[in-house]
Design an enzyme around this catalytic site. Structure first.
Site, PDB file in Angstrom:
ATOM      1  N   LYS A   1       0.846  -1.201   0.000  1.00 27.87           N
ATOM      2  CA  LYS A   1       0.000   0.000   0.000  1.00 27.87           C
ATOM      3  C   LYS A   1       0.874   1.240   0.000  1.00 27.87           C
ATOM      4  CE  LYS A   1       0.946   1.428   4.351  1.00 27.87           C
ATOM      5  NZ  LYS A   1       1.780   2.594   4.615  1.00 27.87           N
TER       6      LYS A   1
ATOM      7  N   GLY B   1       9.593  -0.791   4.822  1.00 31.09           N
ATOM      8  CA  GLY B   1       9.707   0.246   3.800  1.00 31.09           C
ATOM      9  C   GLY B   1       8.588   1.260   3.810  1.00 31.09           C
TER      10      GLY B   1
ATOM     11  N   ALA C   1       3.814  -1.546   4.073  1.00 28.42           N
ATOM     12  CA  ALA C   1       2.962  -2.525   4.768  1.00 28.42           C
ATOM     13  C   ALA C   1       3.097  -3.943   4.224  1.00 28.42           C
ATOM     14  CB  ALA C   1       1.499  -2.075   4.755  1.00 28.42           C
ATOM     15  N   GLY C   2       4.327  -4.350   3.961  1.00 27.92           N
ATOM     16  CA  GLY C   2       4.555  -5.707   3.443  1.00 27.92           C
ATOM     17  C   GLY C   2       4.154  -6.784   4.433  1.00 27.92           C
TER      18      GLY C   2
ATOM     19  N   ASP D   1      -2.935  -1.858   9.349  1.00 27.39           N
ATOM     20  CA  ASP D   1      -2.982  -1.875   7.879  1.00 27.39           C
ATOM     21  C   ASP D   1      -3.524  -3.185   7.310  1.00 27.39           C
ATOM     22  OD1 ASP D   1      -1.762   0.630   7.895  1.00 27.39           O
ATOM     23  OD2 ASP D   1       0.253  -0.176   7.580  1.00 27.39           O
TER      24      ASP D   1
HETATM   25  P1  ATP Z   1       4.517  -1.135   9.413  1.00 24.88           P
HETATM   26  O1  ATP Z   1       3.478  -2.045   8.825  1.00 24.88           O
HETATM   27  O2  ATP Z   1       4.864  -1.450  10.851  1.00 24.88           O
HETATM   28  O3  ATP Z   1       4.241   0.289   9.135  1.00 24.88           O
HETATM   29  P2  ATP Z   1       6.355  -1.307   7.233  1.00 24.88           P
HETATM   30  O4  ATP Z   1       5.244  -1.293   6.289  1.00 24.88           O
HETATM   31  O5  ATP Z   1       7.288  -0.163   7.176  1.00 24.88           O
HETATM   32  O6  ATP Z   1       5.861  -1.470   8.698  1.00 24.88           O
HETATM   33  P3  ATP Z   1       6.962  -4.155   7.114  1.00 24.88           P
HETATM   34  O7  ATP Z   1       7.651  -4.691   5.920  1.00 24.88           O
HETATM   35  O8  ATP Z   1       5.558  -4.529   7.331  1.00 24.88           O
HETATM   36  O9  ATP Z   1       7.201  -2.598   7.101  1.00 24.88           O
HETATM   37  O10 ATP Z   1       7.865  -4.616   8.348  1.00 24.88           O
HETATM   38  C1  ATP Z   1       7.933  -4.032   9.627  1.00 24.88           C
HETATM   39  C2  ATP Z   1       8.602  -5.036  10.580  1.00 24.88           C
HETATM   40  O11 ATP Z   1       7.698  -6.118  10.786  1.00 24.88           O
HETATM   41  C3  ATP Z   1       9.862  -5.684  10.017  1.00 24.88           C
HETATM   42  O12 ATP Z   1      10.996  -4.998  10.424  1.00 24.88           O
HETATM   43  C4  ATP Z   1       9.836  -7.105  10.565  1.00 24.88           C
HETATM   44  O13 ATP Z   1      10.622  -7.228  11.730  1.00 24.88           O
HETATM   45  C5  ATP Z   1       8.393  -7.347  10.996  1.00 24.88           C
HETATM   46  N1  ATP Z   1       7.665  -8.382  10.211  1.00 24.88           N
HETATM   47  C6  ATP Z   1       6.802  -9.283  10.715  1.00 24.88           C
HETATM   48  N2  ATP Z   1       6.272 -10.045   9.751  1.00 24.88           N
HETATM   49  C7  ATP Z   1       6.795  -9.640   8.589  1.00 24.88           C
HETATM   50  C8  ATP Z   1       6.610 -10.057   7.241  1.00 24.88           C
HETATM   51  N3  ATP Z   1       5.796 -11.076   6.915  1.00 24.88           N
HETATM   52  N4  ATP Z   1       7.284  -9.397   6.290  1.00 24.88           N
HETATM   53  C9  ATP Z   1       8.092  -8.363   6.632  1.00 24.88           C
HETATM   54  N5  ATP Z   1       8.330  -7.947   7.885  1.00 24.88           N
HETATM   55  C10 ATP Z   1       7.677  -8.557   8.873  1.00 24.88           C
END
Ligand code: ATP
Length: 329
Positions: free
Chosen positions: A25, A128, A131-132, A167
């Protein structure tokens, strides 16, 4: 919600792997208010799902046994793979993985342990601002529901998703949606455009809680009510990229740039190379650039690569939420 298309074929007696795709997203509007009593920040946000996706394959025990003897010991095993520029070491494989947590929560709802394996194929950069992890959780919910023939209602899926993370409900529904509460209350909005984005991820992730803490420090007098998204919602209804560019908004951008000053330079660079507008995605550090068309996005990506950014992606939106791409039955 638009129900995730889990299909209707009977799987009785044929518990084979199921693959579900879920999208990254970006926040077209991210209005942030002062922290609530529970510590969460109230948000008014407009999410858009873009064509950069992780695939999650759920395999129920029995099927996993035939592939690999090491999976036959009970419980749930999570295996993470993906593009070599993604920091896979930063992705936990235990209960801290949001897809694993999704399996526990779904199993609890149905009063059983979901034993098997989840294979996560990542294309969404880790930490990043895209919301991966939430995408993986949504994909896992839909894949496990089908692999285990659970027939979970949409309401239950959305409720579990909201418990897993702010998210995750959006990752289920996809498209373009307004998010309120802490982002978990989502409703689809009218969006007539096809929007072209150039994305520049950063190899080093940025911690979302750290960015929010920095926001609180920079803006101790933030209003209780986050800024509304009405102008942006109007621009989405025009389908005009120039109108959308004028209304993109991210309250976390200043905090993210303060923590990572080079992001400010990257946004200026993208805009001077012709982007209609550059923006930090969510809590960053990925920066996104809105373009007029697919050709414009390809040209901008080329210019950014020539200026020294080795990892530049092009994606369009809006795309679907978590959906079945392969049922191996
Ligand atoms: P957020 O959703 O917290 O805003 P983001 O979108 O910036 O984060 P994500 O890639 O969702 O980033 O990863 C945030 C943290 O979640 C990572 O540093 C990791 O430790 C943890 N995490 C848990 N499950 C996963 C997953 N399936 N993929 C990536 N990271 C994950």
């Amino acid at each position: 919600m638009t129900p995730p298309p889990t299909g209707s074929t009977s799987r009785i007696g044929r518990s084979l792997p199921v693959t579900v795709r879920a999208a990254a997203k970006i926040n077209l509007h991210l209005g942030v208010g002062a922290p609530r009593e529970d510590g969460f920040h109230p948000l008014t946000t407009v999410y858009q799902a873009i064509g950069l996706c992780d695939d999650v394959t759920a395999t129920r025990h029995g099927d996993a046994d035939s592939d690999s003897g090491s999976d036959s010991g009970g419980g749930l095993r999570v295996v993470v793979g993906g593009s070599d520029w993604i920091d896979l070491d930063a992705v936990p494989t235990d209960e801290r993985n949001l897809a694993h947590a999704a399996a526990i929560a779904l199993g609890r709802l149905h009063g059983r342990e979901l034993e098997g394996r989840l294979d996560i194929e990542k294309a969404i950069p880790v930490a990043g601002g895209l919301a991966g992890g939430s995408a993986d959780a949504a994909a896992a919910l839909v894949a496990l529901d089908r692999a285990f023939d659970l027939d979970t209602s949409d309401d239950d899926l959305l409720r579990i998703a909201a418990e897993l993370g702010s998210d995750v409900p959006f990752a289920l529904i996809g498209g373009t949606a307004l998010g309120t509460g802490r982002g978990e209350l989502v409703e689809s909005v009218a969006d007539v455009g096809t929007w072209w984005w150039v994305l520049v991820p950063d190899r080093a992730g940025l911690s979302t809680p750290e960015v929010y803490r920095h926001f609180d420090k920079l803006f101790p007098d933030a209003p209780a009510q986050p800024p509304e998204a009405d102008l942006l919602l109007g621009a989405l209804r025009t389908g005009q990229a120039v109108s959308l560019a004028r209304t993109l908004h991210n309250d976390l951008q200043e905090a993210a740039i303060d923590l990572r000053p080079e992001l400010g330079g990257l946004i200026s660079r993208g805009e001077s190379e012709g982007a209609l507008r550059g923006l930090v995605s969510g809590s960053g550090p990925t920066c996104v650039f809105l373009c007029e068309s697919a050709d414009h996005a390809r040209d901008l990506a080329g210019a950014l690569i020539r200026s020294g950014h080795d990892n530049v992606l092009v994606a369009n939106g809006a795309v679907a939420g978590a959906h079945l791409v392969k049922d191996h039955a």
